[in-house]
Design a protein around this motif. Structure first.
Motif, PDB file in Angstrom:
ATOM      1  N   LEU A 195     127.398  47.792  -5.739  1.00 12.19           N
ATOM      2  CA  LEU A 195     128.440  46.971  -6.377  1.00 12.19           C
ATOM      3  C   LEU A 195     127.891  45.597  -6.751  1.00 12.19           C
ATOM      4  CD1 LEU A 195     131.538  47.873  -4.162  1.00 12.19           C
ATOM      5  CD2 LEU A 195     131.010  48.692  -6.470  1.00 12.19           C
ATOM      6  N   ALA A 196     127.055  45.024  -5.878  1.00 11.31           N
ATOM      7  CA  ALA A 196     126.449  43.725  -6.191  1.00 11.31           C
ATOM      8  C   ALA A 196     125.493  43.837  -7.372  1.00 11.31           C
ATOM      9  CB  ALA A 196     125.715  43.183  -4.960  1.00 11.31           C
ATOM     10  N   ALA A 197     124.717  44.930  -7.412  1.00 11.47           N
ATOM     11  CA  ALA A 197     123.765  45.127  -8.514  1.00 11.47           C
ATOM     12  C   ALA A 197     124.504  45.256  -9.847  1.00 11.47           C
ATOM     13  CB  ALA A 197     122.909  46.363  -8.252  1.00 11.47           C
ATOM     14  N   LEU A 198     125.630  45.959  -9.846  1.00 11.73           N
ATOM     15  CA  LEU A 198     126.393  46.134 -11.079  1.00 11.73           C
ATOM     16  C   LEU A 198     126.906  44.798 -11.614  1.00 11.73           C
ATOM     17  CD1 LEU A 198     128.446  49.319 -10.159  1.00 11.73           C
ATOM     18  CD2 LEU A 198     126.704  49.156 -11.944  1.00 11.73           C
ATOM     19  N   SER A 199     127.153  43.861 -10.724  1.00  5.14           N
ATOM     20  CA  SER A 199     127.683  42.566 -11.149  1.00  5.14           C
ATOM     21  C   SER A 199     126.590  41.589 -11.581  1.00  5.14           C
ATOM     22  CB  SER A 199     128.498  41.941 -10.013  1.00  5.14           C
ATOM     23  OG  SER A 199     127.655  41.550  -8.942  1.00  5.14           O
ATOM     24  N   ARG A 200     125.314  41.929 -11.313  1.00  7.06           N
ATOM     25  CA  ARG A 200     124.227  40.983 -11.581  1.00  7.06           C
ATOM     26  C   ARG A 200     123.838  40.908 -13.045  1.00  7.06           C
ATOM     27  NH1 ARG A 200     121.529  42.722  -6.878  1.00  7.06           N
ATOM     28  NH2 ARG A 200     120.043  43.975  -8.056  1.00  7.06           N
ATOM     29  N   GLY A 201     123.859  42.026 -13.725  1.00  9.31           N
ATOM     30  CA  GLY A 201     123.339  42.043 -15.093  1.00  9.31           C
ATOM     31  C   GLY A 201     121.828  42.157 -15.106  1.00  9.31           C
ATOM     32  N   ARG A 202     121.289  42.349 -16.284  1.00 11.81           N
ATOM     33  CA  ARG A 202     119.845  42.578 -16.427  1.00 11.81           C
ATOM     34  C   ARG A 202     119.049  41.304 -16.200  1.00 11.81           C
ATOM     35  NH1 ARG A 202     118.846  47.969 -19.375  1.00 11.81           N
ATOM     36  NH2 ARG A 202     120.871  48.884 -18.936  1.00 11.81           N
ATOM     37  N   SER A 203     117.820  41.506 -15.736  1.00 17.50           N
ATOM     38  CA  SER A 203     116.965  40.381 -15.360  1.00 17.50           C
ATOM     39  C   SER A 203     115.742  40.317 -16.266  1.00 17.50           C
ATOM     40  CB  SER A 203     116.521  40.528 -13.900  1.00 17.50           C
ATOM     41  OG  SER A 203     115.466  39.646 -13.607  1.00 17.50           O
ATOM     42  N   ALA A 204     115.640  39.235 -17.021  1.00 17.41           N
ATOM     43  CA  ALA A 204     114.452  39.040 -17.863  1.00 17.41           C
ATOM     44  C   ALA A 204     113.214  38.852 -16.996  1.00 17.41           C
ATOM     45  CB  ALA A 204     114.664  37.826 -18.763  1.00 17.41           C
ATOM     46  N   ALA A 205     113.378  38.224 -15.824  1.00 24.13           N
ATOM     47  CA  ALA A 205     112.236  38.008 -14.934  1.00 24.13           C
ATOM     48  C   ALA A 205     111.698  39.337 -14.410  1.00 24.13           C
ATOM     49  CB  ALA A 205     112.647  37.110 -13.776  1.00 24.13           C
ATOM     50  N   LEU A 206     112.601  40.256 -14.051  1.00 21.18           N
ATOM     51  CA  LEU A 206     112.171  41.577 -13.590  1.00 21.18           C
ATOM     52  C   LEU A 206     111.438  42.315 -14.700  1.00 21.18           C
ATOM     53  CD1 LEU A 206     112.147  44.019 -11.666  1.00 21.18           C
ATOM     54  CD2 LEU A 206     114.460  44.582 -12.494  1.00 21.18           C
ATOM     55  N   ALA A 207     112.002  42.303 -15.904  1.00 17.67           N
ATOM     56  CA  ALA A 207     111.362  42.983 -17.027  1.00 17.67           C
ATOM     57  C   ALA A 207     109.968  42.434 -17.279  1.00 17.67           C
ATOM     58  CB  ALA A 207     112.228  42.848 -18.280  1.00 17.67           C
ATOM     59  N   GLU A 208     109.826  41.130 -17.252  1.00 19.78           N
ATOM     60  CA  GLU A 208     108.515  40.511 -17.483  1.00 19.78           C
ATOM     61  C   GLU A 208     107.535  40.880 -16.374  1.00 19.78           C
ATOM     62  OE1 GLU A 208     106.575  36.033 -18.117  1.00 19.78           O
ATOM     63  OE2 GLU A 208     108.746  36.290 -17.923  1.00 19.78           O
ATOM     64  N   HIS A 209     108.013  40.909 -15.134  1.00 17.16           N
ATOM     65  CA  HIS A 209     107.166  41.267 -13.998  1.00 17.16           C
ATOM     66  C   HIS A 209     106.637  42.694 -14.123  1.00 17.16           C
ATOM     67  CE1 HIS A 209     105.815  41.870  -9.894  1.00 17.16           C
ATOM     68  NE2 HIS A 209     106.705  42.841  -9.731  1.00 17.16           N
ATOM     69  N   VAL A 210     107.522  43.633 -14.447  1.00 16.35           N
ATOM     70  CA  VAL A 210     107.104  45.037 -14.534  1.00 16.35           C
ATOM     71  C   VAL A 210     106.172  45.248 -15.717  1.00 16.35           C
ATOM     72  CG1 VAL A 210     107.891  47.415 -14.837  1.00 16.35           C
ATOM     73  CG2 VAL A 210     109.173  45.848 -13.358  1.00 16.35           C
ATOM     74  N   ARG A 211     106.506  44.672 -16.859  1.00 17.81           N
ATOM     75  CA  ARG A 211     105.646  44.841 -18.033  1.00 17.81           C
ATOM     76  C   ARG A 211     104.256  44.255 -17.801  1.00 17.81           C
ATOM     77  NH1 ARG A 211     109.985  42.496 -22.415  1.00 17.81           N
ATOM     78  NH2 ARG A 211     111.723  43.859 -21.833  1.00 17.81           N
ATOM     79  N   GLY A 212     104.202  43.131 -17.094  1.00 16.61           N
ATOM     80  CA  GLY A 212     102.923  42.475 -16.882  1.00 16.61           C
ATOM     81  C   GLY A 212     102.071  43.107 -15.799  1.00 16.61           C
ATOM     82  N   SER A 213     102.711  43.702 -14.789  1.00 22.41           N
ATOM     83  CA  SER A 213     101.963  44.176 -13.622  1.00 22.41           C
ATOM     84  C   SER A 213     101.860  45.689 -13.512  1.00 22.41           C
ATOM     85  CB  SER A 213     102.630  43.642 -12.335  1.00 22.41           C
ATOM     86  OG  SER A 213     102.682  42.233 -12.338  1.00 22.41           O
ATOM     87  N   PHE A 214     102.745  46.429 -14.182  1.00 18.79           N
ATOM     88  CA  PHE A 214     102.806  47.867 -13.936  1.00 18.79           C
ATOM     89  C   PHE A 214     102.861  48.696 -15.215  1.00 18.79           C
ATOM     90  CE2 PHE A 214     104.813  45.750 -10.248  1.00 18.79           C
ATOM     91  CZ  PHE A 214     103.818  46.037  -9.324  1.00 18.79           C
ATOM     92  N   SER A 215     102.153  48.264 -16.226  1.00 22.10           N
ATOM     93  CA  SER A 215     101.971  49.101 -17.413  1.00 22.10           C
ATOM     94  C   SER A 215     100.848  50.089 -17.123  1.00 22.10           C
ATOM     95  CB  SER A 215     101.606  48.247 -18.620  1.00 22.10           C
ATOM     96  OG  SER A 215     100.304  47.694 -18.444  1.00 22.10           O
ATOM     97  N   TRP A 216     100.747  51.130 -17.953  1.00 21.03           N
ATOM     98  CA  TRP A 216      99.631  52.067 -17.785  1.00 21.03           C
ATOM     99  C   TRP A 216      98.301  51.409 -18.122  1.00 21.03           C
ATOM    100  CZ3 TRP A 216     100.309  55.520 -14.552  1.00 21.03           C
ATOM    101  CH2 TRP A 216     101.476  56.277 -14.472  1.00 21.03           C
ATOM    102  N   THR A 217      98.330  50.363 -18.944  1.00 20.99           N
ATOM    103  CA  THR A 217      97.101  49.623 -19.227  1.00 20.99           C
ATOM    104  C   THR A 217      96.575  48.967 -17.955  1.00 20.99           C
ATOM    105  OG1 THR A 217      97.803  49.194 -21.494  1.00 20.99           O
ATOM    106  CG2 THR A 217      96.088  47.758 -20.598  1.00 20.99           C
ATOM    107  N   THR A 218      97.477  48.360 -17.188  1.00 20.95           N
ATOM    108  CA  THR A 218      97.082  47.747 -15.914  1.00 20.95           C
ATOM    109  C   THR A 218      96.540  48.804 -14.953  1.00 20.95           C
ATOM    110  OG1 THR A 218      98.782  46.058 -16.196  1.00 20.95           O
ATOM    111  CG2 THR A 218      97.910  46.373 -13.981  1.00 20.95           C
ATOM    112  N   ALA A 219      97.219  49.949 -14.888  1.00 21.66           N
ATOM    113  CA  ALA A 219      96.769  51.025 -14.013  1.00 21.66           C
ATOM    114  C   ALA A 219      95.394  51.539 -14.443  1.00 21.66           C
ATOM    115  CB  ALA A 219      97.784  52.160 -14.008  1.00 21.66           C
ATOM    116  N   ALA A 220      95.180  51.625 -15.749  1.00 26.95           N
ATOM    117  CA  ALA A 220      93.883  52.104 -16.259  1.00 26.95           C
ATOM    118  C   ALA A 220      92.756  51.147 -15.879  1.00 26.95           C
ATOM    119  CB  ALA A 220      93.945  52.275 -17.774  1.00 26.95           C
ATOM    120  N   ARG A 221      93.014  49.847 -15.977  1.00 21.68           N
ATOM    121  CA  ARG A 221      91.986  48.862 -15.599  1.00 21.68           C
ATOM    122  C   ARG A 221      91.621  49.000 -14.120  1.00 21.68           C
ATOM    123  NH1 ARG A 221      95.146  44.666 -18.702  1.00 21.68           N
ATOM    124  NH2 ARG A 221      94.210  44.595 -20.780  1.00 21.68           N
ATOM    125  N   ALA A 222      92.657  49.147 -13.273  1.00 26.13           N
ATOM    126  CA  ALA A 222      92.400  49.285 -11.843  1.00 26.13           C
ATOM    127  C   ALA A 222      91.651  50.577 -11.542  1.00 26.13           C
ATOM    128  CB  ALA A 222      93.720  49.252 -11.077  1.00 26.13           C
TER     129      ALA A 222
END
Length: 231
Positions: A195-222
């Motif tokens: 219920l709390a998550a539904l009230s929060r709305g989307r997070s630009a910070a979360l999106a930026e974190h995932v795109r920057g740290s957990f793309s397949w490009t990042t996985a390929a480099r590692a």
């Protein structure tokens, strides 16, 4: 733990777990030397960064729901989520099919679900309705006993979907304070967190974190770094 798995782990030059939590288990339970472990994070396809809700909405006509994606089996604990959300009047969409041998568990889930639950079956990974579900939902809830951290959490996180994830596993290692964590057997806690998550709305910070740290490009480099260690 003596086992074929231990013999296999001891025979290889390098192991590439998806998290430090898994690395520590390999060291603790299988005696793998730390120098033979190289963590490679899981990744998500960047097409999930800007999903289109249209394909899902045209097919099912539901939005702002609680989304659960995964194989239907006891470890994933869809039953706990459905029981926790009964009586809220909030739609829960379950994407997935029963693992062979767990058809009875799926039936228990259906019996436990309220009128607002929708079992929509399995989507192919490239089905636009999958990305559409991430775009149309109000939050993603994985109430499993553990995840490592769950590909669907990364896919949903690519566009900042509010995340409710398991305490068990490596989800916290990936998302830190940007997600909410629940215990699989704490139904009141699951309900409150969703219920709390539904009230929060989307997070630009979360999106930026995932795109920057957990793309397949990042996985390929590692992965490349791991091969370079062995060479």
């Amino acid at each position: 733990l003596p086992s074929w798995r231990r013999r296999l782990y001891q025979a290889v030059d390098l192991l590439m777990p998806n998290s430090q939590a898994e690395a520590e288990q390999l060291i603790r339970y299988f005696g793998v030397p730390a120098k033979r472990i190289h963590v490679v994070p899981n990744g998500a396809d960047e097409r999930f960064a800007h999903p289109d809700p249209g394909p899902f909405l045209r097919r099912f006509g539901i939005r702002d729901f609680v989304l659960s994606v995964g194989r239907i089996e006891p470890r994933k604990n869809q039953l706990g989520l459905l029981r926790a959300m009964r009586g809220t009047g909030i739609a829960v969409v379950v994407v997935g099919e029963a693992v062979p041998g767990h058809e009875g568990y799926q039936q228990r889930c259906r019996r436990a679900a309220g009128d607002h639950a929708h079992f929509v079956g399995r989507f192919d990974h490239d089905d636009p309705a999958l990305a559409g579900a991430y775009a149309a939902c109000g939050c993603l809830a994985l109430t499993s006993w553990f995840e490592t951290p769950g590909l669907v959490a990364l896919e949903a996180g690519m566009s900042g979907v509010p995340l409710v994830l398991p305490e068990g596993g490596s989800a916290r290692e990936y998302f830190g304070p940007m997600a909410t964590y629940v215990k699989a057997n704490d139904l009141p806690g699951i309900r409150k967190s969703v219920l709390a998550a539904l009230s929060r709305g989307r997070s630009a910070a979360l999106a930026e974190h995932v795109r920057g740290s957990f793309s397949w490009t990042t996985a390929a480099r590692a992965t490349r770094e791991g091969y370079q260690k062995v060479i």
